[in-house]
Write a protein that holds these residues in place. Structure first.
Motif, mmCIF file in Angstrom:
data_model
loop_
_atom_site.group_PDB
_atom_site.id
_atom_site.type_symbol
_atom_site.label_atom_id
_atom_site.label_comp_id
_atom_site.label_asym_id
_atom_site.label_seq_id
_atom_site.Cartn_x
_atom_site.Cartn_y
_atom_site.Cartn_z
ATOM 1 N N UNK A 76 64.852 93.056 -47.517
ATOM 2 C CA UNK A 76 63.684 93.938 -47.451
ATOM 3 C C UNK A 76 63.124 94.230 -48.838
ATOM 4 N N UNK A 77 61.892 94.730 -48.820
ATOM 5 C CA UNK A 77 61.144 94.931 -50.065
ATOM 6 C C UNK A 77 61.858 95.845 -51.053
ATOM 7 N N UNK A 82 64.575 96.490 -56.150
ATOM 8 C CA UNK A 82 65.767 96.974 -56.849
ATOM 9 C C UNK A 82 66.383 95.884 -57.725
ATOM 10 N N UNK A 83 66.433 94.652 -57.213
ATOM 11 C CA UNK A 83 67.022 93.537 -57.968
ATOM 12 C C UNK A 83 65.984 92.797 -58.816
ATOM 13 N N UNK A 115 76.345 88.956 -50.379
ATOM 14 C CA UNK A 115 76.049 89.357 -51.754
ATOM 15 C C UNK A 115 74.772 88.627 -52.156
ATOM 16 N N UNK A 116 73.791 89.389 -52.568
ATOM 17 C CA UNK A 116 72.505 88.853 -52.994
ATOM 18 C C UNK A 116 72.485 88.918 -54.510
ATOM 19 N N UNK A 125 73.646 92.812 -55.373
ATOM 20 C CA UNK A 125 73.886 93.902 -54.423
ATOM 21 C C UNK A 125 74.554 93.297 -53.201
ATOM 22 N N UNK A 126 75.536 94.018 -52.659
ATOM 23 C CA UNK A 126 76.057 93.613 -51.360
ATOM 24 C C UNK A 126 75.166 94.286 -50.323
ATOM 25 N N UNK A 127 74.500 93.465 -49.564
ATOM 26 C CA UNK A 127 73.512 93.924 -48.601
ATOM 27 C C UNK A 127 74.166 94.033 -47.233
ATOM 28 N N UNK A 128 74.141 95.214 -46.631
ATOM 29 C CA UNK A 128 74.673 95.376 -45.281
ATOM 30 C C UNK A 128 73.496 95.255 -44.327
#
Length: 149
Positions: A76-77, A82-83, A115-116, A125-128
């Motif tokens: 998501x945006x 954030x990254x 993990x992205x 970031x680990x994205x849930x």
């Protein structure tokens, strides 16, 4: 270059430009922010994500598309922002791998929380994933007993 002690690899020299930074840490390890992703060896599709803050902490990873070619997620945006991801080509996805009871045959990948990594700035970031059919335990190798039926 900086030197880091690790349990698995001993003392290693780290090129600071290769340090993966998790601003918020990763779930259950929120106080660990810097890691290095190292190939398991050149013949396998696995990597270690070694903490630079804890010599005993290393995770086994793989790239999910190697085992699950249809794997698809939406970032998501807010995460893109954030990254600071500006180009899809700068994104690398990893899945955490679990080896239950040390049995490689039953290894699983966590496709629910990839993990992205933005390879351009090494922010990760680990994205849930929400509202997903993926789980934390997708078998990497089919069960030979079930396949034979």
């Amino acid at each position: 270059m900086m030197k880091v002690n690790t349990r698995r690899f001993g003392e290693i020299e780290v090129d600071e430009s290769r340090v993966v930074k998790f601003k918020e840490g990763i779930p259950a390890f929120e106080d660990k922010h810097e890691f290095l992703i190292l190939p398991y060896d050149e013949e396998t599709p696995y990597y270690f994500m070694q903490s630079l803050e804890d010599p005993d902490l290393a995770f086994l990873l793989t790239m999910p598309f190697l085992f699950f070619p249809d794997y698809a997620i939406e970032i998501d945006d807010s995460v893109l922002k954030e990254l600071d991801i500006k180009n899809q080509d700068d994104v690398t996805l990893y899945a955490l791998v679990t080896i239950p009871n040390g049995s490689v045959r039953y290894m699983t990948a966590n496709l629910l929380a990839p993990i992205v990594l933005n390879t351009e700035n090494m922010q990760a970031k680990q994205l849930v994933l929400e509202k997903s059919n993926y789980t934390t335990k997708h078998r990497l190798f089919p069960d030979p007993v079930k396949e034979a039926k």
